[in-house]
Design an enzyme around this catalytic site. Structure first.
Site, short mmCIF file in Angstrom:
data_model
loop_
_atom_site.label_atom_id
_atom_site.label_comp_id
_atom_site.label_asym_id
_atom_site.label_seq_id
_atom_site.Cartn_x
_atom_site.Cartn_y
_atom_site.Cartn_z
N GLU A 145 100.83 56.18 67.90
CA GLU A 145 100.80 57.42 67.14
C GLU A 145 100.08 57.24 65.81
OE1 GLU A 145 104.93 59.51 68.57
OE2 GLU A 145 105.01 57.49 67.71
N ARG A 165 118.50 49.15 76.79
CA ARG A 165 118.63 47.72 77.03
C ARG A 165 120.10 47.33 77.20
NH1 ARG A 165 115.25 46.31 71.73
NH2 ARG A 165 116.69 47.98 71.09
N HIS A 225 106.72 59.89 78.11
CA HIS A 225 107.01 59.28 76.81
C HIS A 225 108.52 59.05 76.78
CE1 HIS A 225 106.60 58.75 72.34
NE2 HIS A 225 107.90 59.04 72.44
N ASP A 260 103.20 67.03 65.67
CA ASP A 260 103.58 66.70 67.04
C ASP A 260 103.49 67.90 67.98
OD1 ASP A 260 104.06 64.03 67.64
OD2 ASP A 260 105.99 64.02 66.63
N ILE A 310 111.06 52.68 76.17
CA ILE A 310 111.59 52.46 77.51
C ILE A 310 110.45 52.41 78.52
CG2 ILE A 310 113.07 53.40 79.32
CD1 ILE A 310 114.74 54.71 77.07
N GLY A 311 109.52 53.34 78.39
CA GLY A 311 108.41 53.41 79.34
C GLY A 311 107.58 52.14 79.37
N GLU A 312 107.41 51.50 78.21
CA GLU A 312 106.59 50.29 78.13
C GLU A 312 107.35 49.02 78.45
OE1 GLU A 312 104.70 50.14 74.27
OE2 GLU A 312 104.42 52.32 74.29
N ARG A 365 102.78 62.08 59.84
CA ARG A 365 103.29 62.66 61.09
C ARG A 365 104.36 63.68 60.72
NH1 ARG A 365 107.61 60.23 65.44
NH2 ARG A 365 107.53 62.00 66.86
N GLY A 377 113.86 59.28 71.82
CA GLY A 377 113.53 60.65 72.19
C GLY A 377 112.64 60.56 73.41
#
Length: 328
Positions: A308, A214, A137, A79, A258-260, A22, A141
């Site tokens: 990813e 969190r 996402h 990316d 965070i999204g998940e 990546r 980041g």
């Protein structure tokens, strides 16, 4: 280094024929997975100033892998590549054309994550991939991507990974006048400015407590609540902007850390986007189901884990097959 040494000591490295890396920045020239030969690596080193906290480390890992696996194909997966086919008007800034032609354009990032989500949407919905979709996402980041049938149309990160949303320790979009003010009146040095924008801002800077969502959710400090409110506010504003670029919204996807894993944040973002027809079911959201939209929501709201590594694996396979075809 330690992991590679252990694998070498156990004679496991010789089984590896391909390595996928990546790499955050591919610039304008690398718009798909690419074999990492000498000239390619030299071109990628020139992009280090555009991604100062990522690119150098990415390339150091390529060198390490080549040292331990000299016979393996080293493949770069970028990316920025997923966003390379956006309309030109979505890439350029209001700067003199000569500067644009030197590469001062919007590149967009988190492309490997978005590529995986686009693939998941195609598996679920077919070629339309959820139609007009916005993918959030949200991790340390954070960015948003507007997709039409799985193709990137617009995204919140631009020339650098500082742009767009408020992040864990990164500032997100700023009035350029603030930078001028900090340089001229604040007398910040280049290094001080880099540290401020990349490491001392965002959720950490606003809360004064932590860049970890969190911790902020669990805090009773009003500054923590304000940092969360700013995070959500900026996302809500950008969802509106991306929905305008798409001409509407059919699907909203949450992914990354965070999204998940933060139902509280998802619910607040859903409320901010309620005017677009987003309706989140409180109980489905609390349980972290894959589909969290209300039955009468006009927008499908999904939670899809990002992967990813799987996106890199797919890119490596495609690049290897292409290289084999060229060799025959």
């Amino acid at each position: 280094m330690a992991v590679a040494s252990v694998l070498a000591d156990r004679d496991l490295l010789r089984r590896i024929g391909r390595v996928g890396h990546r790499i955050v920045h591919g610039g304008r020239n690398f718009t798909g997975a690419t074999l990492l030969d000498g000239p390619t690596l030299e071109a990628l080193r020139l992009l280090e100033p555009l991604a100062p906290i990522h690119q150098r480390i990415n390339l150091e890992l390529v060198a390490l892998a080549a040292e331990f696996l000299p016979r393996a194909l080293q493949v770069g997966c970028f990316d920025t590549a997923f966003h390379s086919a956006r309309p030109e008007v979505a890439k350029i800034y209001g700067l003199p054309r000569a500067m644009t032609e030197t590469g001062i354009v919007s590149y967009g990032f988190h492309g490997l994550s978005y590529s995986h989500i686009a693939s998941e949407l195609r598996d679920r919905y077919g070629a339309r991939a959820g139609g007009r979709a916005i993918v959030a996402h949200l991790g340390s980041g954070a960015s948003l991507c507007a997709m039409d049938s799985g193709r990137s149309i617009a995204t919140t990160m631009g020339f650098s990974t500082l742009d767009g949303l408020v992040m864990s320790t990164r500032c997100g979009a700023l009035d350029p006048g603030i930078i001028l003010h900090l340089l001229e009146d604040g007398k910040l040095s280049h290094d001080e400015l880099v540290t401020l924008l990349y490491e001392q801002s965002g959720l950490l800077g606003v809360s004064g407590i932590s860049g970890d969502m969190r911790t902020l959710i669990g805090s009773e400090d009003p500054a923590a609540a304000e940092a969360i409110d700013l995070f959500v506010y900026r996302i809500g504003r950008e969802i509106g902007s991306l929905a305008a670029a798409l001409g509407g919204l059919d699907t909203l996807v949450f992914t990354a850390g965070i999204g998940e894993n933060a139902p509280f944040v998802r619910e607040k973002i859903g409320a901010a986007a309620g005017w677009l027809g987003v309706g989140i079911d409180h109980e489905l959201n609390r349980r972290g189901e894959g589909v969290i939209s209300l039955a009468d929501s006009s927008v499908n709201v999904l939670v899809i884990p990002t992967d990813e590594e799987r996106a890199v694996a797919g890119d490596v396979q495609a690049a290897s097959q292409a290289a084999s075809l060229r060799a025959t």
